[in-house]
Scaffold this motif. Structure first.
Motif, PDB file in Angstrom:
ATOM      1  N   ARG A  48      32.728  42.545  36.815  1.00  0.00           N
ATOM      2  CA  ARG A  48      32.385  42.145  38.178  1.00  0.00           C
ATOM      3  C   ARG A  48      33.336  42.748  39.215  1.00  0.00           C
ATOM      4  O   ARG A  48      32.902  43.215  40.272  1.00  0.00           O
ATOM      5  CB  ARG A  48      32.397  40.631  38.298  1.00  0.00           C
ATOM      6  N   GLY A  49      34.630  42.733  38.957  1.00  0.00           N
ATOM      7  CA  GLY A  49      35.596  43.260  39.920  1.00  0.00           C
ATOM      8  C   GLY A  49      35.414  44.739  40.188  1.00  0.00           C
ATOM      9  O   GLY A  49      35.651  45.217  41.292  1.00  0.00           O
ATOM     10  N   ILE A  50      34.975  45.472  39.189  1.00  0.00           N
ATOM     11  CA  ILE A  50      34.754  46.904  39.367  1.00  0.00           C
ATOM     12  C   ILE A  50      33.440  47.145  40.093  1.00  0.00           C
ATOM     13  O   ILE A  50      33.349  47.982  40.986  1.00  0.00           O
ATOM     14  CB  ILE A  50      34.785  47.624  38.004  1.00  0.00           C
ATOM     15  N   ALA A  51      32.425  46.383  39.740  1.00  0.00           N
ATOM     16  CA  ALA A  51      31.114  46.574  40.356  1.00  0.00           C
ATOM     17  C   ALA A  51      31.131  46.207  41.834  1.00  0.00           C
ATOM     18  O   ALA A  51      30.496  46.864  42.652  1.00  0.00           O
ATOM     19  CB  ALA A  51      30.069  45.750  39.619  1.00  0.00           C
ATOM     20  N   THR A  52      31.863  45.138  42.191  1.00  0.00           N
ATOM     21  CA  THR A  52      31.853  44.680  43.585  1.00  0.00           C
ATOM     22  C   THR A  52      32.978  45.289  44.406  1.00  0.00           C
ATOM     23  O   THR A  52      32.976  45.148  45.627  1.00  0.00           O
ATOM     24  CB  THR A  52      31.986  43.148  43.644  1.00  0.00           C
ATOM     25  N   ARG A  53      33.948  45.910  43.770  1.00  0.00           N
ATOM     26  CA  ARG A  53      35.087  46.526  44.456  1.00  0.00           C
ATOM     27  C   ARG A  53      35.767  45.520  45.387  1.00  0.00           C
ATOM     28  O   ARG A  53      35.979  45.775  46.562  1.00  0.00           O
ATOM     29  CB  ARG A  53      34.643  47.750  45.242  1.00  0.00           C
ATOM     30  N   SER A  54      36.077  44.354  44.836  1.00  0.00           N
ATOM     31  CA  SER A  54      36.629  43.275  45.644  1.00  0.00           C
ATOM     32  C   SER A  54      38.131  43.370  45.870  1.00  0.00           C
ATOM     33  O   SER A  54      38.686  42.603  46.652  1.00  0.00           O
ATOM     34  CB  SER A  54      36.296  41.931  44.993  1.00  0.00           C
TER      35      SER A  54
END
Length: 77
Positions: free
Chosen positions: A46-52
């Protein structure tokens, strides 16, 4: 899967995707496929996909961690 004869005939009438890739194009496509599949695996995080992450170094660290874990789980040890 082999293409049906009617599909091949239809493709010859209209411009578009070539009927037969050359050897050079086939090798480039294989490489592109590997890269696209790798990105799809990494985007499951998730952190990579959303670039949060706010900082680029934190995002890069997460990307390295995900890639390393994927490599360890996929390699034959």
């Amino acid at each position: 899967m082999p293409e049906r004869d009617d599909q091949i005939a239809h493709r010859r009438k209209k411009p578009g995707r070539p009927i037969d890739f050359g050897d050079q194009q086939r090798e480039r496509y294989k490489g592109r496929n590997v890269v696209e599949r790798c990105f799809n695996k990494l985007k499951q995080w998730r952190g990579i996909a959303t670039r949060s992450d706010k900082l680029a170094r934190n995002y890069h660290a997460g990307l390295c961690l995900a890639a390393t874990l994927h490599w360890l789980s996929s390699s034959d040890h």
